[in-house]
Design a protein around this motif. Structure first.
Motif, short mmCIF file in Angstrom:
data_model
loop_
_atom_site.label_atom_id
_atom_site.label_comp_id
_atom_site.label_asym_id
_atom_site.label_seq_id
_atom_site.Cartn_x
_atom_site.Cartn_y
_atom_site.Cartn_z
N ARG A 138 30.22 -11.15 -85.54
CA ARG A 138 31.14 -12.29 -85.67
C ARG A 138 30.49 -13.55 -85.11
O ARG A 138 30.56 -14.62 -85.70
N ILE A 141 27.76 -14.97 -87.42
CA ILE A 141 28.33 -15.61 -88.62
C ILE A 141 28.95 -16.96 -88.24
O ILE A 141 28.73 -17.98 -88.90
N ASP A 142 29.70 -16.94 -87.15
CA ASP A 142 30.40 -18.16 -86.75
C ASP A 142 29.43 -19.28 -86.38
O ASP A 142 29.68 -20.45 -86.69
N ALA A 144 26.47 -19.86 -87.53
CA ALA A 144 25.84 -20.44 -88.71
C ALA A 144 26.88 -21.08 -89.63
O ALA A 144 26.78 -22.24 -90.00
N TYR A 145 27.90 -20.31 -89.94
CA TYR A 145 28.83 -20.72 -90.98
C TYR A 145 29.80 -21.81 -90.50
O TYR A 145 30.07 -22.78 -91.22
N PHE A 146 30.29 -21.69 -89.29
CA PHE A 146 31.24 -22.69 -88.78
C PHE A 146 30.53 -23.85 -88.12
O PHE A 146 30.82 -25.00 -88.38
N VAL A 165 17.08 -12.87 -86.70
CA VAL A 165 18.28 -13.63 -87.07
C VAL A 165 18.67 -13.33 -88.52
O VAL A 165 19.82 -13.02 -88.82
N MET A 169 22.02 -11.48 -89.73
CA MET A 169 22.96 -12.28 -90.50
C MET A 169 23.33 -11.55 -91.79
O MET A 169 24.50 -11.46 -92.17
N ARG A 170 22.30 -11.05 -92.43
CA ARG A 170 22.51 -10.35 -93.70
C ARG A 170 23.45 -9.16 -93.48
O ARG A 170 24.44 -8.99 -94.18
N ILE A 173 27.07 -10.23 -92.77
CA ILE A 173 27.84 -10.68 -93.93
C ILE A 173 28.17 -9.52 -94.86
O ILE A 173 29.27 -9.44 -95.41
N LEU A 176 30.98 -7.82 -93.30
CA LEU A 176 32.20 -8.62 -93.46
C LEU A 176 32.79 -8.42 -94.85
O LEU A 176 33.99 -8.23 -95.01
N GLU B 13 23.24 -13.94 -98.90
CA GLU B 13 23.85 -13.88 -97.56
C GLU B 13 23.40 -15.06 -96.70
O GLU B 13 24.21 -15.70 -96.03
N MET B 16 24.83 -18.31 -97.97
CA MET B 16 26.23 -18.42 -97.58
C MET B 16 26.36 -18.86 -96.12
O MET B 16 27.20 -19.69 -95.77
N ALA B 17 25.52 -18.27 -95.28
CA ALA B 17 25.61 -18.58 -93.85
C ALA B 17 25.06 -19.98 -93.57
O ALA B 17 25.30 -20.54 -92.51
N ILE B 19 21.77 -20.71 -93.63
CA ILE B 19 20.49 -20.68 -92.93
C ILE B 19 19.33 -20.32 -93.86
O ILE B 19 18.23 -20.02 -93.39
N TYR B 52 37.55 -15.09 -95.08
CA TYR B 52 37.29 -14.86 -93.66
C TYR B 52 37.83 -16.05 -92.84
O TYR B 52 38.43 -15.86 -91.79
#
Lengths: 183, 282
Positions: A138, A141-142, A144-146, A165, A169-170, A173, A176, B13, B16-17, B19, B52
């Motif tokens: 979590r 993901i957070d 990078a994504y948020f 990393v 990450m892969r 996700i 998830l 992936e 999406m992230a 990176i 999510y």
């Protein structure tokens, strides 16, 4: 989510372009929880997240004519505005000072099961995902994504090798997605 | 690279992230344009990520909505949906130019208003200063007048003082003989004094008491030298009479006397009009 909408995306956009307040109210009611959640995740405290949310909706109201449907869905566009506004707010000097104190508490709190529930998502669904997604998945993901952190920043922050990393990450996700499909 | 390979490569992936590297992004976007299956897969990922996000949504406080709608309803530029500069949105250049234009106009108006207010304030301040200045000018002028009168009075006193000092010096000089001249039988109340320095031959007269003569007449001092009257000059009465008055010089005299004569003096004294007379002591 689509089932709960009473307006199609095209109807929403044309309503917004016409500065229809009824449509804007609908937009706020349906998207503010998700966008507020994003703002909260990035800035870490409710007052600042509230300010970000308000700023985001003002931007949507003012700039809807610059939304390009061919480049993505409305929600994706609003999400980008929210993320960027929140990250900017976080980077602003004043906030940074407060944030240093906040960080310690908010990071811990953020990974507690959330009490507030989105209109269309039941608490159980969230809990299910949260429980099964490992905490470090979590977090990665957070970040990078948020929060828009780079691979280097994530590596430094989590004290893991740069090459790890991508792998983590892969996996995070993929995990998830698997969990979301089970809902 | 076939679409299936792309989907399982793991690039989506990272994309999406947020990176994925620039190169990976370019590759994936090219594949999305080429293969609808890749585009669909990316979109499926995106929906998952957004789901999510929704899972973690939280209903914001109601007052945020109230405040937002107040803002939109009460700000005229918001009602008209005037665009604002925002780096996250498209076309930032055009918008920021418009904004700069209207900003500079507003700035000018604000500056003009501030300058006007400033000017009014300064007008008021300087007008008050001017009024004060005028008052001071009047005061200054009256002070100048009174200072002049004080100065002239002071000069007068200074002169008087000098005259008194001079008189004192003459009186106190041990070489100077004091010759009191009491009134004659005809004018017993009259009194005058002569101060005579036989060495320097200077003669001074002090009127102690003499009646004020009519305007056509003047008192005249005489020295009696070896029985003959010698003219020592006429003298003033009035204010001048309070001081020692310098008369003509003489190195010899046995007696001094004052007679009242016609204005300007006479060649010979009128004996009937002799007011005072006194012998040199010793």
């Amino acid at each position: 989510m689509g089932a709960t909408l009473t307006y199609t995306e095209v109807e929403l956009i044309s309503g917004l372009l016409a500065r229809d307040e009824k449509i804007f109210t609908y937009l706020y009611d349906h998207y503010s929880p998700a966008l507020y959640g994003v703002a909260l995740k990035v800035v870490g405290e409710e007052a600042a997240a509230g300010d970000v949310l308000q700023e985001v909706f003002v931007k949507i109201w003012r700039n809807i004519d610059r939304y390009d449907a061919s480049k993505g869905r409305l929600f994706t566009w609003m999400l980008n505005i929210t993320r960027n506004t929140a990250i900017d707010s976080l980077r602003s000097k004043n906030h940074k000072l407060e944030q240093r104190v906040q960080d310690v508490n908010s990071v811990a709190l953020m990974y507690e099961p959330q009490l507030a529930v989105h209109l269309s998502v039941d608490h159980l669904g969230l809990t299910k995902v949260i429980e099964k997604l490992q905490k470090d998945q979590r977090i990665i993901i957070d970040m990078a994504y948020f929060k828009g952190h780079t691979q280097e920043e994530i590596a430094r922050s989590l004290e893991i090798p740069l090459g790890t990393v991508k792998t983590r990450m892969r996996n995070a996700i993929i995990q998830l997605r698997t969990l979301l499909k089970q809902l | 690279m076939d679409p299936q390979h792309f989907i399982s490569s793991g690039i989506i992936e990272l994309y999406m992230a947020g990176i994925a590297s620039e190169e990976e992004v370019r590759e994936l976007e090219a594949a999305m344009a080429q293969f609808p299956a890749v585009a669909a897969e990316v979109e499926a990922y995106r929906r998952n990520m957004e789901e999510y996000i929704r899972l973690q949504g939280r209903t914001p406080e109601a007052d945020i909505k109230t405040s937002l709608f107040n803002k939109i309803n009460n700000e005229p530029n918001l009602q008209e949906g005037e665009p604002v500069p925002d780096q996250h949105l498209q076309q930032p250049k055009v918008v920021s130019m418009q904004e700069t234009k209207s900003l500079s106009w507003k700035w000018l108006a604000t500056a003009a208003a501030v300058l006007l207010v400033g000017s009014l304030v300064l007008n008021y301040v300087f007008f008050n200063r001017y009024k004060e200045f005028r008052e001071y000018k009047d005061k200054y002028q009256s002070l100048l007048v009174s200072q002049n009168s004080i100065l002239s009075k002071s000069n007068l006193y200074k002169t008087r003082l000098e005259q008194m000092q001079e008189s004192m010096e003459i009186i106190q000089d041990p070489k100077v003989l004091k010759v009191p001249m009491p009134g004659t039988k005809a004018f017993p109340e009259a009194l005058a004094t002569v101060f005579w320095n036989p060495q320097s031959q200077e003669v001074y007269l002090k009127v102690n008491k003499l009646p004020e003569p009519t305007t056509d007449k003047q008192y005249q001092l005489w020295a009696i030298v070896d029985g003959k009257p010698v003219d020592m000059g006429v003298f003033e009465m009035g204010d001048t009479a309070s001081l020692l008055q310098k008369m003509k010089v003489t190195g010899k005299a046995q007696m001094f006397a004052v007679t009242l004569e016609k204005k300007g003096g006479a060649l010979q004294p009128t004996m009937e009009q002799m007011y005072v007379a006194g012998k040199i002591p010793g």
